[in-house]
Design a protein around this motif. Structure first.
Motif, PDB file in Angstrom:
ATOM      1  N   SER A 273       6.623 -20.512 -20.750  1.00  0.00           N
ATOM      2  CA  SER A 273       7.118 -19.738 -21.735  1.00  0.00           C
ATOM      3  C   SER A 273       6.256 -20.249 -23.091  1.00  0.00           C
ATOM      4  O   SER A 273       5.954 -19.639 -23.747  1.00  0.00           O
ATOM      5  CB  SER A 273       8.512 -19.940 -22.096  1.00  0.00           C
ATOM      6  OG  SER A 273       8.952 -21.142 -21.829  1.00  0.00           O
ATOM      7  N   ARG A 274       6.112 -21.599 -22.741  1.00  0.00           N
ATOM      8  CA  ARG A 274       5.298 -22.480 -23.954  1.00  0.00           C
ATOM      9  C   ARG A 274       4.231 -21.623 -24.074  1.00  0.00           C
ATOM     10  O   ARG A 274       3.322 -21.586 -25.133  1.00  0.00           O
ATOM     11  CB  ARG A 274       5.411 -23.867 -23.760  1.00  0.00           C
ATOM     12  CG  ARG A 274       4.198 -24.451 -24.519  1.00  0.00           C
ATOM     13  CD  ARG A 274       3.681 -25.891 -23.968  1.00  0.00           C
ATOM     14  NE  ARG A 274       3.114 -25.527 -22.773  1.00  0.00           N
ATOM     15  CZ  ARG A 274       2.834 -26.210 -21.782  1.00  0.00           C
ATOM     16  NH1 ARG A 274       3.580 -27.539 -22.056  1.00  0.00           N
ATOM     17  NH2 ARG A 274       2.349 -25.964 -20.671  1.00  0.00           N
ATOM     18  N   LEU A 329      16.658 -21.199 -23.723  1.00  0.00           N
ATOM     19  CA  LEU A 329      15.456 -21.124 -23.757  1.00  0.00           C
ATOM     20  C   LEU A 329      15.213 -19.526 -23.569  1.00  0.00           C
ATOM     21  O   LEU A 329      14.046 -19.183 -24.097  1.00  0.00           O
ATOM     22  CB  LEU A 329      14.841 -21.764 -22.281  1.00  0.00           C
ATOM     23  CG  LEU A 329      13.367 -21.630 -22.168  1.00  0.00           C
ATOM     24  CD1 LEU A 329      12.435 -22.064 -23.188  1.00  0.00           C
ATOM     25  CD2 LEU A 329      13.245 -22.177 -20.660  1.00  0.00           C
ATOM     26  N   TRP A 330      15.696 -18.748 -22.777  1.00  0.00           N
ATOM     27  CA  TRP A 330      15.409 -17.383 -22.973  1.00  0.00           C
ATOM     28  C   TRP A 330      15.329 -17.038 -24.455  1.00  0.00           C
ATOM     29  O   TRP A 330      14.612 -15.896 -24.699  1.00  0.00           O
ATOM     30  CB  TRP A 330      16.669 -16.637 -21.923  1.00  0.00           C
ATOM     31  CG  TRP A 330      16.071 -16.456 -20.564  1.00  0.00           C
ATOM     32  CD1 TRP A 330      16.106 -15.164 -19.967  1.00  0.00           C
ATOM     33  CD2 TRP A 330      15.689 -17.220 -19.576  1.00  0.00           C
ATOM     34  NE1 TRP A 330      15.762 -15.276 -18.600  1.00  0.00           N
ATOM     35  CE2 TRP A 330      15.365 -16.699 -18.604  1.00  0.00           C
ATOM     36  CE3 TRP A 330      15.579 -18.891 -19.699  1.00  0.00           C
ATOM     37  CZ2 TRP A 330      15.211 -17.247 -17.218  1.00  0.00           C
ATOM     38  CZ3 TRP A 330      15.205 -19.388 -18.396  1.00  0.00           C
ATOM     39  CH2 TRP A 330      14.943 -18.830 -17.155  1.00  0.00           C
ATOM     40  N   SER A 331      16.495 -17.242 -24.938  1.00  0.00           N
ATOM     41  CA  SER A 331      16.382 -16.534 -26.457  1.00  0.00           C
ATOM     42  C   SER A 331      15.548 -17.166 -27.485  1.00  0.00           C
ATOM     43  O   SER A 331      14.873 -16.377 -28.212  1.00  0.00           O
ATOM     44  CB  SER A 331      18.045 -16.915 -27.107  1.00  0.00           C
ATOM     45  OG  SER A 331      18.898 -16.415 -26.142  1.00  0.00           O
ATOM     46  N   MET A 332      15.052 -18.334 -27.373  1.00  0.00           N
ATOM     47  CA  MET A 332      14.110 -19.105 -28.177  1.00  0.00           C
ATOM     48  C   MET A 332      12.466 -18.320 -27.700  1.00  0.00           C
ATOM     49  O   MET A 332      11.789 -18.216 -28.556  1.00  0.00           O
ATOM     50  CB  MET A 332      14.282 -20.426 -27.941  1.00  0.00           C
ATOM     51  CG  MET A 332      15.277 -21.251 -28.621  1.00  0.00           C
ATOM     52  SD  MET A 332      15.506 -21.052 -30.310  1.00  0.00           S
ATOM     53  CE  MET A 332      14.168 -22.239 -30.788  1.00  0.00           C
ATOM     54  N   ALA A 333      12.510 -18.293 -26.407  1.00  0.00           N
ATOM     55  CA  ALA A 333      11.267 -17.459 -26.110  1.00  0.00           C
ATOM     56  C   ALA A 333      11.350 -15.974 -26.053  1.00  0.00           C
ATOM     57  O   ALA A 333      10.155 -15.341 -25.938  1.00  0.00           O
ATOM     58  CB  ALA A 333      10.920 -17.883 -24.635  1.00  0.00           C
ATOM     59  N   LYS A 334      12.325 -15.259 -26.506  1.00  0.00           N
ATOM     60  CA  LYS A 334      12.404 -13.968 -27.134  1.00  0.00           C
ATOM     61  C   LYS A 334      12.094 -13.341 -25.600  1.00  0.00           C
ATOM     62  O   LYS A 334      11.520 -12.105 -25.597  1.00  0.00           O
ATOM     63  CB  LYS A 334      11.581 -13.572 -28.039  1.00  0.00           C
ATOM     64  CG  LYS A 334      12.038 -14.270 -29.375  1.00  0.00           C
ATOM     65  CD  LYS A 334      11.092 -13.871 -30.526  1.00  0.00           C
ATOM     66  CE  LYS A 334      11.118 -12.079 -30.875  1.00  0.00           C
ATOM     67  NZ  LYS A 334      12.534 -12.082 -31.752  1.00  0.00           N
ATOM     68  N   LEU A 555      16.122 -25.027 -34.226  1.00  0.00           N
ATOM     69  CA  LEU A 555      15.655 -26.073 -33.453  1.00  0.00           C
ATOM     70  C   LEU A 555      16.480 -26.465 -32.358  1.00  0.00           C
ATOM     71  O   LEU A 555      17.562 -26.553 -32.726  1.00  0.00           O
ATOM     72  CB  LEU A 555      15.426 -27.342 -34.271  1.00  0.00           C
ATOM     73  CG  LEU A 555      14.678 -28.249 -33.775  1.00  0.00           C
ATOM     74  CD1 LEU A 555      13.398 -28.230 -33.461  1.00  0.00           C
ATOM     75  CD2 LEU A 555      14.931 -29.589 -34.747  1.00  0.00           C
ATOM     76  N   SER A 556      15.942 -26.432 -31.225  1.00  0.00           N
ATOM     77  CA  SER A 556      16.499 -26.620 -30.073  1.00  0.00           C
ATOM     78  C   SER A 556      16.064 -28.000 -29.103  1.00  0.00           C
ATOM     79  O   SER A 556      14.657 -28.070 -29.401  1.00  0.00           O
ATOM     80  CB  SER A 556      16.470 -25.320 -29.047  1.00  0.00           C
ATOM     81  OG  SER A 556      15.272 -24.879 -28.662  1.00  0.00           O
ATOM     82  N   CYS A 615      21.480 -28.873 -23.744  1.00  0.00           N
ATOM     83  CA  CYS A 615      20.681 -28.645 -24.692  1.00  0.00           C
ATOM     84  C   CYS A 615      21.531 -28.748 -26.107  1.00  0.00           C
ATOM     85  O   CYS A 615      22.988 -28.827 -26.059  1.00  0.00           O
ATOM     86  CB  CYS A 615      20.066 -27.275 -24.518  1.00  0.00           C
ATOM     87  SG  CYS A 615      21.433 -25.771 -24.601  1.00  0.00           S
ATOM     88  N   ALA A 616      21.001 -28.780 -27.058  1.00  0.00           N
ATOM     89  CA  ALA A 616      21.377 -28.754 -28.416  1.00  0.00           C
ATOM     90  C   ALA A 616      20.669 -27.582 -29.235  1.00  0.00           C
ATOM     91  O   ALA A 616      19.366 -27.444 -29.184  1.00  0.00           O
ATOM     92  CB  ALA A 616      21.392 -30.024 -29.158  1.00  0.00           C
TER      93      ALA A 616
END
Length: 624
Positions: A273-274, A329-334, A555-556, A615-616
């Motif tokens: 994803s990165r 992660l799914w949400s931050m990576a869209k 920020l996660s 996670c945070a």
């Protein structure tokens, strides 16, 4: 929070936001029936539609009879019409009788305010090819004719390019032939007539890459009078360079193997994803709209197992912290969000997780989404140098530095270095240098041999594959280099072998290019060598960052360790990544989503103890 739904593609564009919905695979495998599907769709409509979950998708093998002897790669149990096209098994989908297909199911789904989707396989059914069914001409409504003769399924099916993990089920269609394109046109025209809004096309991407079929189907969907979202899979061995020539033809494309409720599967999504975020592929141009790298469905709630023949019977194996990590992660990576659990048994914790308003806001509307590399802890076990976007096959023999053979895009410089080593007393060898600067750095050598074919296959081979060859580990053993496996892989799984009994299949046919790349005929990917130490570290810490539409910063922190870890980030490093337009002062107001903790004004450093595999997620306001 109520979410605005997308409308017709001609006005808004398809997949303007990452698609969101429910898919039957994780909870029913291939065994779902009409009532079970409609029951779940009704709950999507009642409870998830207000949060943007608008698709209800039937996953694979809806045309297969669920009887003794039937399984994923069985033969002889599929329902096909007189034109060789699959139609729903009437025992499981009773409303399909009388040639109705999915019309009635789609009508009911649309009445619920949802959009209807189906899973389809590459090319054409093996049963249709063996039965040599005629091909429908959608314009004349009769049999397809060209060059003075009628064409049949046997004329267009490519038997040497069957789906590697469903070899008895489906094979590629020769899209260079007018008859091949006519068959696919009749297929997707039928889906449109049924009322399909979403197609998940499988066994055409990653290790199973079939660029011609993807492009052909994409063009055919443009011909239709209704907008249809195109999703492709699977995602094993996918890299940003592979997606470069594909993403503009589709709306969703898988970038990992199948994701299941295992922690190792969750962890395997961080590097890939990165890489896709760094390559600017998130929300890039797609089929009549945008395209989105797809991290696969969310296996949460009540589930079944792969290849099960009945519905859900177990709970998700991920801990609550691991589920939060996955959803964050799914949400931050869209990524598209396709829930996979049985909604008839959804609990409030799972419902709250998949409808969390902050996560859905990030998933739909955030920008500048990327990995944030500046987090630290006392242990600092991040493995930022251990990234790998390749899916390795396996080590076949002892090689220097524990090298393993893998697949990658042929545009990757690491794919070069293959050459012919001629020996007039033996078969020629194809060898690879793993260090181009060292002439003695041989990593692999295989014996080159022309495939053993029947007379009919010999003619086709001479026409299409005269430069291709088999690669053997030795002259005396009939074991050939195989670029695919006979089953779908999970996201974290590495192949246990890549040598198999020699056969007449494109996955075992190779071609040496002038630039030193060794390309596989089945997928179009190239062989490469790499260290088997890559991607073996599953611990450490990670972080993602994104910006909101009201100027906020997301920020996660992710703790991949098996122990609680204090993770920190400096406010000054936010400026280095986002610039002063988002961070205009030396401190930020901060709230954490999962704990609901208000950190107040944070000066130099933001720190939080994060549970193992947890996670945070912080919402920061750092402007004036």
């Amino acid at each position: 929070m109520i979410w605005a739904l997308s409308v017709a593609s001609k006005e808004w564009g398809l997949a303007k936001l990452p698609p969101r919905g429910w898919n039957s695979y994780d909870s029913f495998s291939w065994a779902i029936n009409e009532q079970e599907f409609l029951d779940n769709a009704e709950i999507v409509s009642q409870r998830l539609l207000p949060y943007g979950y608008e698709y209800a998708v039937v996953d694979f093998l809806w045309f297969r009879k669920n009887v003794d002897g039937a399984y994923v790669d069985s033969y002889g149990y599929d329902s096909i019409d007189e034109w060789g096209r699959p139609f729903p098994d009437p025992e499981r989908w009773p409303s399909s009788r009388g040639g109705q297909g999915f019309k009635e199911v789609a009508r009911k789904v649309h009445k619920m305010g949802l959009k209807f989707g189906i899973h389809v396989m590459r090319g054409i059914s093996t049963e249709a090819v063996n039965a040599s069914t005629p091909i429908l001409n959608v314009y004349t409504k009769g049999a397809y004719e060209e060059s003075g003769r009628q064409w049949y399924a046997a004329d267009i099916g490519m038997k040497y390019k069957t789906c590697a993990w469903m070899s008895h089920g489906f094979m590629s269609v020769n899209t260079d032939l007018g008859a091949g394109r006519a068959f696919l046109r009749s297929l997707y025209q039928q889906y449109a007539e049924w009322g399909v809004d979403f197609v998940k096309l499988d066994c055409v991407f990653g290790d199973d890459l079939d660029t011609q079929e993807i492009i052909t189907v994409s063009k055919l969907l443009k011909e239709l009078e209704r907008p249809v979202v195109l999703s492709i899979s699977p995602g094993s061995s996918v890299t940003p360079s592979m997606a470069e020539g594909i993403s503009n033809y589709v709306n969703m494309y898988r970038i990992t193997g199948d994701d299941w409720d295992k922690w190792t599967d969750v962890v395997s999504h961080f590097d890939i994803s990165r890489d896709f975020a760094a390559a600017k592929k998130t929300g890039a141009a797609g089929l009549q709209g945008r395209s989105w790298p797809d991290l696969d469905m969310l296996p949460l709630g009540w589930l079944a197992d792969p290849n099960a023949k009945h519905g859900p019977y177990r709970k998700c194996n991920l801990s609550l912290d691991e589920q939060k990590t996955q959803m964050t992660l799914w949400s931050m990576a869209k990524s598209p969000l396709m829930f996979g659990g049985d909604l008839r048994h959804i609990d409030e914790m799972t419902f709250g997780l998949i409808t969390n308003p902050t996560l859905l806001e990030i998933n739909s509307y955030s920008t500048k989404n990327m990995e944030f590399p500046y987090v630290f802890s006392k242990e600092d076990l991040r493995c930022t140098s251990c990234a790998s976007t390749q899916r390795f096959l396996s080590q076949v023999m002892g090689t220097p530095d524990d090298k393993v053979l893998g697949l990658t895009s042929c545009s990757n410089e690491k794919a070069k270095g293959w050459f012919i080593a001629r020996d007039y007393r033996k078969l020629d060898q194809i060898c690879c240098k793993y260090d181009m600067k060292n002439s003695d750095s041989l990593s692999y050598c295989f014996y080159k041999r022309k495939p053993l074919l029947t007379l009919g296959e010999e003619i086709m081979y001479e026409q299409d594959h005269q430069e291709n060859f088999h690669l053997l580990a030795s002259e005396s053993v009939e074991a050939c280099l195989d670029a695919s496996v006979d089953r779908k892989r999970t996201a974290s799984e590495r192949d246990s072998t890549f040598l198999s009994s020699c056969k007449r299949h494109a996955s075992q046919m190779w071609r040496l290019n002038d630039n030193g790349t060794l390309v596989n005929t089945y997928s179009g990917l190239c062989a490469t060598t790499n260290s088997d130490k890559v991607n073996t570290i599953t611990g450490g810490i990670r972080s993602w960052i994104a910006t909101g539409r009201r100027g906020e910063i997301y920020l996660s922190f992710f703790n991949l360790n098996s122990w609680r870890t204090l993770i920190s980030a400096r406010i000054s490093d936010l400026t280095a990544v986002l610039g002063s337009s988002f961070v205009s002062k030396a401190s930020c107001n901060c709230k954490e989503v999962w704990s609901s903790k208000d950190f107040g004004t944070v000066g130099q450093t933001l720190s939080m103890m994060v549970e193992k595999h947890g996670c945070a997620l912080f919402v920061l306001n750092c402007g004036n």
